[in-house]
Design a protein around this motif. Structure first.
Motif, short mmCIF file in Angstrom:
data_model
loop_
_atom_site.label_atom_id
_atom_site.label_comp_id
_atom_site.label_asym_id
_atom_site.label_seq_id
_atom_site.Cartn_x
_atom_site.Cartn_y
_atom_site.Cartn_z
N LEU A 56 38.80 47.34 34.56
CA LEU A 56 38.99 45.92 34.87
C LEU A 56 38.48 45.58 36.26
N ASN A 57 38.75 46.46 37.22
CA ASN A 57 38.26 46.24 38.59
C ASN A 57 36.74 46.22 38.64
N VAL A 58 36.11 47.12 37.90
CA VAL A 58 34.65 47.18 37.86
C VAL A 58 34.08 45.91 37.24
N ILE A 59 34.69 45.45 36.15
CA ILE A 59 34.24 44.23 35.49
C ILE A 59 34.35 43.04 36.44
N GLN A 60 35.46 42.96 37.17
CA GLN A 60 35.65 41.86 38.11
C GLN A 60 34.61 41.91 39.21
N LEU A 61 34.31 43.11 39.69
CA LEU A 61 33.33 43.25 40.75
C LEU A 61 31.94 42.84 40.28
N ILE A 62 31.57 43.27 39.08
CA ILE A 62 30.24 42.93 38.55
C ILE A 62 30.08 41.42 38.44
#
Length: 203
Positions: A56-62
């Motif tokens: 989820l953190n990676v998705i938000q960052l992208i």
């Protein structure tokens, strides 16, 4: 879109909220003009409780990665016998919930094989002017790889890949997996971070 060869450390400052940093740990000239980033997520049983949140953190960052072309981002998950590419230049699609069920979690940990796979992938899609970054989220434990620790580092170095490691382990800093993660970062020009720092802050 042009290189400025006369920049000095005194010309720059980093401002983060109320902190102003003018003394930099390193300042070197580089021929790199582009950036290629792969995020490598450990989806094996030992870190599965954290996998969903970190994804989820990676998705938000992208979704917030202004200035980094979407074709320069990849996300890879690994468990059991081989890594799985969740996205390669089309990472905005990771926003959908359906991606979680397709990635799965649990099973054995092919850490060294996955590092070699991701490093080779970054090397294949980049040229000498591209900075290649591998962000690894793992507890540092390998249980099933065919490649050794030394072979994984050699593959990263051969492909000019810097590995930034995020320690998903809850054990003490002297734990074997933590030492592996520190060594991966040290030997490839990256950096080690504990899980408390958070994926978003590291990236």
């Amino acid at each position: 879109n042009r290189i400025v060869a006369t920049i000095q450390p005194s010309d720059l400052a980093s401002v983060d909220q109320d902190r102003v940093i003018r003394d930099f740990r390193s300042f070197t000239r580089s021929d790199y003009t582009r950036l290629n980033i792969a995020v490598l997520l450990d989806a094996s049983e030992s870190v599965s409780p954290r996998f969903r949140q970190e994804l989820l953190n990676v998705i938000q960052l992208i979704a917030q990665s202004n200035g980094v072309p979407v074709e320069s981002l990849s996300v890879i998950a690994f468990r059991d016998m081989k890594p799985t590419i969740l996205c390669d230049g089309n990472c905005l699609e990771l926003r959908t919930e359906s991606q979680f069920s397709s990635s799965g979690s649990g099973g054995q940990t092919p850490l060294y094989d996955s590092i070699a796979f991701a490093s080779t992938m970054l090397g294949r899609k980049s040229d000498e002017h591209t900075r290649r970054i591998l962000v690894l989220l793992s507890d540092g434990i390998d249980t099933i790889s065919l490649k050794s620790f030394g072979e994984a580092i050699k593959t990263a170095i051969d492909n000019d890949v810097a590995i930034y490691t995020i320690d998903a382990s809850k054990r003490l800093h002297s734990a074997p997996g933590t030492l592996v993660l520190c060594s991966l970062a040290l030997n490839t020009g990256g950096e080690y971070f504990p899980i408390e720092v958070g994926t978003e802050k590291v990236l």
